[in-house]
Design an enzyme around this catalytic site. Sequence first.
Site, PDB file in Angstrom:
ATOM      1  N   CYS A   1       0.875  -1.177   0.000  1.00 19.90           N
ATOM      2  CA  CYS A   1       0.000   0.000   0.000  1.00 19.90           C
ATOM      3  C   CYS A   1       0.909   1.224   0.000  1.00 19.90           C
ATOM      4  CB  CYS A   1      -0.985  -0.013   1.170  1.00 19.90           C
ATOM      5  SG  CYS A   1      -0.302   0.302   2.815  1.00 19.90           S
TER       6      CYS A   1
ATOM      7  N   HIS B   1      15.459 -13.648  11.589  1.00 21.58           N
ATOM      8  CA  HIS B   1      15.230 -13.591  13.027  1.00 21.58           C
ATOM      9  C   HIS B   1      13.772 -13.719  13.430  1.00 21.58           C
ATOM     10  CE1 HIS B   1      19.261 -11.359  13.954  1.00 21.58           C
ATOM     11  NE2 HIS B   1      19.426 -12.454  13.233  1.00 21.58           N
TER      12      HIS B   1
END
Length: 145
Positions: free
Chosen positions: A67, A100
Amino acid sequence: MSKKVAIGGDHAGFEYKAKLVEKLTSLGFEVKDFGPFSDASVDYPDYVHPLCSSIENGEVEFGVVICGSGNGVAITANKHQGIRAALCWNEDLAALARQHNNANVIALPARFITYEHAEKLTEIFLSTPFEGGRHQNRVNKIACS
């Protein structure tokens, strides 16, 4: 690298989404396009929620949401318990989101990065493995359920 990817967003991300569908398909990905299918104004949750459901039900492994700022689509995606969406605007963030956080959705801010950069971030995101190990325990604590 996963070969099944969902993509969606809103009118501000439409142009990037259309180009990314072509690029990912050319790289051998099976792309499920949730829309929108024009640059007419739309409400991004109408596209992001079904996209995230397709990840949660195992139809696809990863998602790309786009967006204007990347924030609306990321916030919406993260309402789903099985989604870990990361707003990325640079290469380190795209890699670390996977390494991670085991992120399964990348959120891109179309009004703040070039298309070429969006393409690079998406490729990094989709090709970077989760490191597991010490990070797995943290990822296990993310969902509220």
